[in-house]
Scaffold this motif. Structure first.
Motif, PDB file in Angstrom:
ATOM      1  N   PRO A  24       0.813  -1.215   0.000  1.00  0.00           N
ATOM      2  CA  PRO A  24       0.000   0.000   0.000  1.00  0.00           C
ATOM      3  C   PRO A  24       0.848   1.267   0.000  1.00  0.00           C
ATOM      4  CG  PRO A  24      -0.879  -1.591   1.558  1.00  0.00           C
ATOM      5  CD  PRO A  24       0.452  -2.133   1.096  1.00  0.00           C
ATOM      6  N   VAL A  25       0.319   2.318  -0.655  1.00  0.00           N
ATOM      7  CA  VAL A  25       0.993   3.612  -0.685  1.00  0.00           C
ATOM      8  C   VAL A  25       0.039   4.674  -0.175  1.00  0.00           C
ATOM      9  CG1 VAL A  25       2.407   2.873  -2.633  1.00  0.00           C
ATOM     10  CG2 VAL A  25       0.321   4.190  -3.056  1.00  0.00           C
ATOM     11  N   VAL A  55     -11.698   7.344 -12.221  1.00  0.00           N
ATOM     12  CA  VAL A  55     -10.600   6.941 -11.348  1.00  0.00           C
ATOM     13  C   VAL A  55     -11.108   5.779 -10.510  1.00  0.00           C
ATOM     14  CG1 VAL A  55      -8.961   7.627  -9.570  1.00  0.00           C
ATOM     15  CG2 VAL A  55      -9.730   9.300 -11.272  1.00  0.00           C
ATOM     16  N   THR A  56     -10.466   4.624 -10.598  1.00  0.00           N
ATOM     17  CA  THR A  56     -10.882   3.446  -9.846  1.00  0.00           C
ATOM     18  C   THR A  56      -9.701   2.890  -9.061  1.00  0.00           C
ATOM     19  OG1 THR A  56     -10.440   2.013 -11.753  1.00  0.00           O
ATOM     20  CG2 THR A  56     -12.680   2.836 -11.501  1.00  0.00           C
ATOM     21  N   GLY A  57     -10.010   2.145  -8.014  1.00  0.00           N
ATOM     22  CA  GLY A  57      -8.977   1.510  -7.207  1.00  0.00           C
ATOM     23  C   GLY A  57      -8.649   2.239  -5.928  1.00  0.00           C
ATOM     24  N   ALA A  58      -9.161   3.462  -5.779  1.00  0.00           N
ATOM     25  CA  ALA A  58      -8.889   4.248  -4.574  1.00  0.00           C
ATOM     26  C   ALA A  58      -9.930   5.349  -4.460  1.00  0.00           C
ATOM     27  CB  ALA A  58      -7.491   4.849  -4.615  1.00  0.00           C
ATOM     28  N   VAL A 115      -5.212  14.580  -9.398  1.00  0.00           N
ATOM     29  CA  VAL A 115      -5.899  13.551  -8.631  1.00  0.00           C
ATOM     30  C   VAL A 115      -5.094  13.273  -7.374  1.00  0.00           C
ATOM     31  CG1 VAL A 115      -6.740  11.180  -8.604  1.00  0.00           C
ATOM     32  CG2 VAL A 115      -6.854  12.514 -10.717  1.00  0.00           C
ATOM     33  N   THR A 116      -5.753  13.267  -6.224  1.00  0.00           N
ATOM     34  CA  THR A 116      -5.091  12.937  -4.968  1.00  0.00           C
ATOM     35  C   THR A 116      -5.864  11.826  -4.268  1.00  0.00           C
ATOM     36  OG1 THR A 116      -6.314  14.687  -3.799  1.00  0.00           O
ATOM     37  CG2 THR A 116      -4.129  15.255  -4.663  1.00  0.00           C
ATOM     38  N   HIS A 130      -3.645  -1.310  -3.581  1.00  0.00           N
ATOM     39  CA  HIS A 130      -2.898  -2.159  -4.525  1.00  0.00           C
ATOM     40  C   HIS A 130      -2.697  -1.498  -5.883  1.00  0.00           C
ATOM     41  CE1 HIS A 130      -1.399  -5.629  -6.633  1.00  0.00           C
ATOM     42  NE2 HIS A 130      -2.447  -5.673  -7.436  1.00  0.00           N
ATOM     43  N   GLU A 131      -3.732  -0.857  -6.409  1.00  0.00           N
ATOM     44  CA  GLU A 131      -3.602  -0.233  -7.725  1.00  0.00           C
ATOM     45  C   GLU A 131      -4.598   0.896  -7.879  1.00  0.00           C
ATOM     46  OE1 GLU A 131      -4.363  -3.502 -10.409  1.00  0.00           O
ATOM     47  OE2 GLU A 131      -6.478  -2.961 -10.591  1.00  0.00           O
TER      48      GLU A 131
END
Length: 296
Positions: free
Chosen positions: A39-40, A67-70, A88-89, A95-96
């Motif tokens: 994770p980041v 925007v997907t994944g977060a 985008v923040t 994971h991605e």
């Protein structure tokens, strides 16, 4: 052009007479995915993948950006060059994270890419950048190509041909950090390198020039070419050349953004906090969805 055309099927452009069409509609689909082993946090991404609202005869009619994944926040603005920049923040990416743009554009034949006369004197288009700074070899080549004189468009044409002749296309030899001088010395590069060399030569020859990021029908990835600013009556006009193919551009070219060099218009760039294990993958489809031909 209604937003429903965001899902319209693409035509086989190889069988289309694009240069005779009065109007051409295009669809762009582009995806970028960053994948991380762990994770980041504090993800901050700059995207220049949504085409400009207008570029000469090319108009953006509709678009969507997913925007997907977060869980992310976004902010859209226009930069000083008129490009559409999306920031985008995301506080956390497990994971991605994936960015996907779909855009509809329409080319209306006859609408010129006119600019104010001040563009001819714009320091941003005349001053070397870190990627287009000259060395002795570039200076000598510029002098050789400009020696015959002529109108600005004639000089630009010779420079385009000169770059095409001096270089061989080769993927994986250069990077986004390779300068025009380094690429010319190596004699091998990709479209970005060809564009940087031509821009460096044009500026040395006294021609204001800028980098163009966009798409070429039938080509697998994002493409780059050059616009040279020339006098047009009491104003100015941007004329486009593709030194990677040694020619003027045509209706198969679709502009996304313009800048001083690649750094200004990189499709995606940014930062995050975490292990240096991010991997970028992507794909794109660009095609014609309709065109209006003159009556037979």
């Amino acid at each position: 052009m209604p937003p429903s055309d965001l899902s319209a099927p693409m035509l086989d452009h190889a069988d289309l007479d694009l240069e005779s069409a009065r109007r051409i509609s295009y669809r762009i689909e582009q995806r970028f995915r960053y994948t991380y082993d762990t994770p980041v946090t504090a993800l901050s991404q700059r995207l220049i993948i949504v085409p400009r609202p207008r570029h000469g005869d090319l108009y953006r009619r509709a678009h969507s950006l997913e925007v997907t994944g977060a869980r992310a926040r976004r902010r859209t603005r226009q930069d000083p060059c008129g490009n559409t920049v999306v920031r985008v923040t995301a506080a956390h990416v497990e994971h991605e994270v994936e960015f996907r743009v779909v855009a509809l554009l329409e080319r209306v034949r006859g609408d010129l890419l006119a600019l104010p006369a001040t563009a001819l004197r714009d320091p941003a288009l005349r001053t070397p950048t870190a990627l287009t700074g000259p060395d002795d070899r570039l200076r000598q080549l510029a002098a050789d190509l400009a020696r015959a004189g002529g109108e600005p468009a004639e000089i630009a044409e010779r420079i385009c041909t000169g770059v095409y002749t001096a270089m061989s296309y080769g993927f994986g030899v250069t990077s986004v950090l390779t300068t025009a001088a380094q690429a010319l010395a190596g004699g091998v590069g990709v479209c970005q390198d060809y564009a940087h060399i031509m821009i460096a030569l044009c500026r040395l020859a006294g021609l204001p020039a800028r980098y163009v990021s966009g798409h070429l029908l039938g080509q697998g990835g994002t493409h780059a070419w050059v616009e040279v600013i020339v006098p047009q009556g009491g104003a100015a006009a941007a004329l486009a050349w593709d030194p990677c193919h040694g020619r003027r551009t045509h209706s198969g070219y679709v502009t996304v953004a313009v800048g001083r060099d690649y750094t200004d218009v990189a499709p995606t760039s940014g930062s995050y906090v975490g292990a240096p294990s991010g991997r970028l993958t992507g794909d794109r489809r660009v095609g014609v969805i309709s065109l209006d031909l003159p009556a037979a």
